[in-house]
Design a protein around this motif. Sequence first.
Motif, PDB file in Angstrom:
ATOM      1  N   PHE A 104       0.880  -1.170   0.000  1.00 25.64           N
ATOM      2  CA  PHE A 104       0.000   0.000   0.000  1.00 25.64           C
ATOM      3  C   PHE A 104       0.913   1.213   0.000  1.00 25.64           C
ATOM      4  O   PHE A 104       1.430   1.613   1.042  1.00 25.64           O
ATOM      5  N   LYS A 106       0.535   4.433  -1.038  1.00 26.79           N
ATOM      6  CA  LYS A 106      -0.049   5.727  -0.649  1.00 26.79           C
ATOM      7  C   LYS A 106       0.932   6.906  -0.795  1.00 26.79           C
ATOM      8  O   LYS A 106       1.475   7.441   0.185  1.00 26.79           O
ATOM      9  N   SER A 114      -8.334   4.039   1.536  1.00 27.28           N
ATOM     10  CA  SER A 114      -8.857   2.662   1.523  1.00 27.28           C
ATOM     11  C   SER A 114     -10.123   2.678   2.362  1.00 27.28           C
ATOM     12  O   SER A 114     -10.053   2.865   3.577  1.00 27.28           O
ATOM     13  N   HIS A 117     -13.238  -1.683   5.689  1.00 30.58           N
ATOM     14  CA  HIS A 117     -13.617  -3.027   5.244  1.00 30.58           C
ATOM     15  C   HIS A 117     -13.060  -4.069   6.203  1.00 30.58           C
ATOM     16  O   HIS A 117     -12.219  -3.762   7.050  1.00 30.58           O
ATOM     17  N   ASP A 119     -11.027  -7.768   5.868  1.00 32.64           N
ATOM     18  CA  ASP A 119     -10.302  -8.534   4.843  1.00 32.64           C
ATOM     19  C   ASP A 119     -11.014  -9.840   4.477  1.00 32.64           C
ATOM     20  O   ASP A 119     -11.002 -10.259   3.328  1.00 32.64           O
ATOM     21  N   TRP A 134       1.458  -5.693   8.709  1.00 23.97           N
ATOM     22  CA  TRP A 134       1.598  -4.462   7.904  1.00 23.97           C
ATOM     23  C   TRP A 134       2.900  -3.788   8.347  1.00 23.97           C
ATOM     24  O   TRP A 134       2.978  -3.247   9.462  1.00 23.97           O
ATOM     25  N   VAL A 147      -3.093   3.742   8.738  1.00 31.03           N
ATOM     26  CA  VAL A 147      -4.185   2.758   8.848  1.00 31.03           C
ATOM     27  C   VAL A 147      -4.993   3.035  10.118  1.00 31.03           C
ATOM     28  O   VAL A 147      -4.423   3.305  11.172  1.00 31.03           O
ATOM     29  N   HIS A 197      -3.080  -7.299  12.041  1.00 27.92           N
ATOM     30  CA  HIS A 197      -4.528  -7.257  12.258  1.00 27.92           C
ATOM     31  C   HIS A 197      -5.257  -8.539  11.821  1.00 27.92           C
ATOM     32  O   HIS A 197      -4.845  -9.231  10.909  1.00 27.92           O
ATOM     33  N   HIS A 203     -11.169  -1.942   9.205  1.00 25.70           N
ATOM     34  CA  HIS A 203     -10.036  -1.012   9.097  1.00 25.70           C
ATOM     35  C   HIS A 203     -10.065  -0.327   7.743  1.00 25.70           C
ATOM     36  O   HIS A 203     -10.848  -0.695   6.858  1.00 25.70           O
ATOM     37  N   SER A 205      -8.054   3.448   5.597  1.00 25.65           N
ATOM     38  CA  SER A 205      -7.127   4.577   5.750  1.00 25.65           C
ATOM     39  C   SER A 205      -7.654   5.733   4.917  1.00 25.65           C
ATOM     40  O   SER A 205      -8.370   5.526   3.931  1.00 25.65           O
ATOM     41  N   ARG A 214       3.539   7.211   2.440  1.00 30.50           N
ATOM     42  CA  ARG A 214       3.178   6.307   3.543  1.00 30.50           C
ATOM     43  C   ARG A 214       3.088   4.888   3.009  1.00 30.50           C
ATOM     44  O   ARG A 214       2.031   4.364   2.773  1.00 30.50           O
ATOM     45  N   THR A 218       2.611  -5.513   3.163  1.00 29.15           N
ATOM     46  CA  THR A 218       1.929  -6.511   4.002  1.00 29.15           C
ATOM     47  C   THR A 218       2.398  -7.921   3.665  1.00 29.15           C
ATOM     48  O   THR A 218       2.660  -8.238   2.504  1.00 29.15           O
TER      49      THR A 218
HETATM   50  O1  LIG Z   1      -2.485   0.410   3.960  1.00 31.10           O
HETATM   51  C1  LIG Z   1      -3.667   0.750   3.831  1.00 31.10           C
HETATM   52  O2  LIG Z   1      -3.983   1.886   3.653  1.00 31.10           O
HETATM   53  C2  LIG Z   1      -4.753  -0.287   3.876  1.00 31.10           C
HETATM   54  C3  LIG Z   1      -4.246  -1.613   4.340  1.00 31.10           C
HETATM   55  C4  LIG Z   1      -5.241  -2.705   4.299  1.00 31.10           C
HETATM   56  O3  LIG Z   1      -6.394  -2.534   3.981  1.00 31.10           O
HETATM   57  C5  LIG Z   1      -4.797  -4.051   4.657  1.00 31.10           C
HETATM   58  O4  LIG Z   1      -3.615  -4.252   4.936  1.00 31.10           O
HETATM   59  O5  LIG Z   1      -5.642  -4.969   4.708  1.00 31.10           O
END
Ligand SMILES: O=C(O)CCC(=O)C(=O)O
Length: 245
Positions: A104, A106, A114, A117, A119, A134, A147, A197, A203, A205, A214, A218
Amino acid sequence: MYFNLRKFESLKKRYDRNGYVVIRNIFNKTDINKAGEDLEKFFKKSVLDLKGRNINKTKNNIINSVHFMNNWKWSKKLKKNKILSQLAKVLLNDSLKDFGSELFAKPANVGLASPMHQDNYYWCLNNANGLTIWIALDDSSKNNGGVFYFNKSHKLGLLEHTLSYAPGSSQTLKYPEGMQSFKKIIPNIRKGDCLIHHSLVVHGSNKNLSSFARRGLTIRYIGKKSHIDKLKKKNYEKDLKLNLK
Ligand SMILES: O=C(O)CCC(=O)C(=O)O
């Protein structure tokens, strides 16, 4: 850093209670800087693999997220961290099955949001026993679209989602007002720290309107006893296609 069984157990309690945990200073900054510097090379080398749903860009054509980082040498290297893999086993209470790696990115000024939601809405695991580690490649906070988590929301089970139309996170909660009674937390973390997580914690962002990128890499695991529920996945893909039409 020294982790003993007591530390693992206390992290497990926190993960079970809140749906996420923060681990500080797990990687040294030199390695994280080297990984960050290698990203551009990886993108150039992988242009042929990074297409379709595997990559999302901002309107001005900057990479916002990459959903297939499994072959990046740094995903493989960071995945070898023994503390994290032992901790993942404790958190999942099972042996591990690799569930891929994403980025991610960003970018500064234009990084996309994001939407909130869970996962497992799109992972479609039979038992939701999966997690995301993450890893912060940059410092991350509410100032650059860090996040956020709705504390303890994983206890609600799987919630209804609907199309978000956001590139890279196709689904969002159908009833976001349901999160009003949950505390929203945006951990303030430094390069080399990580968040872990649960696949059911809500979660997301915000946009990154700051002048600092940023990037978060993951790595994801599911329990050895878990599997993708084929019917759920088929229905999910069918709905997605229909809605996109
Ligand atoms: O990094 C983000 O902004 C979102 C991360 C995310 O949705 C995730 O790791 O499942």
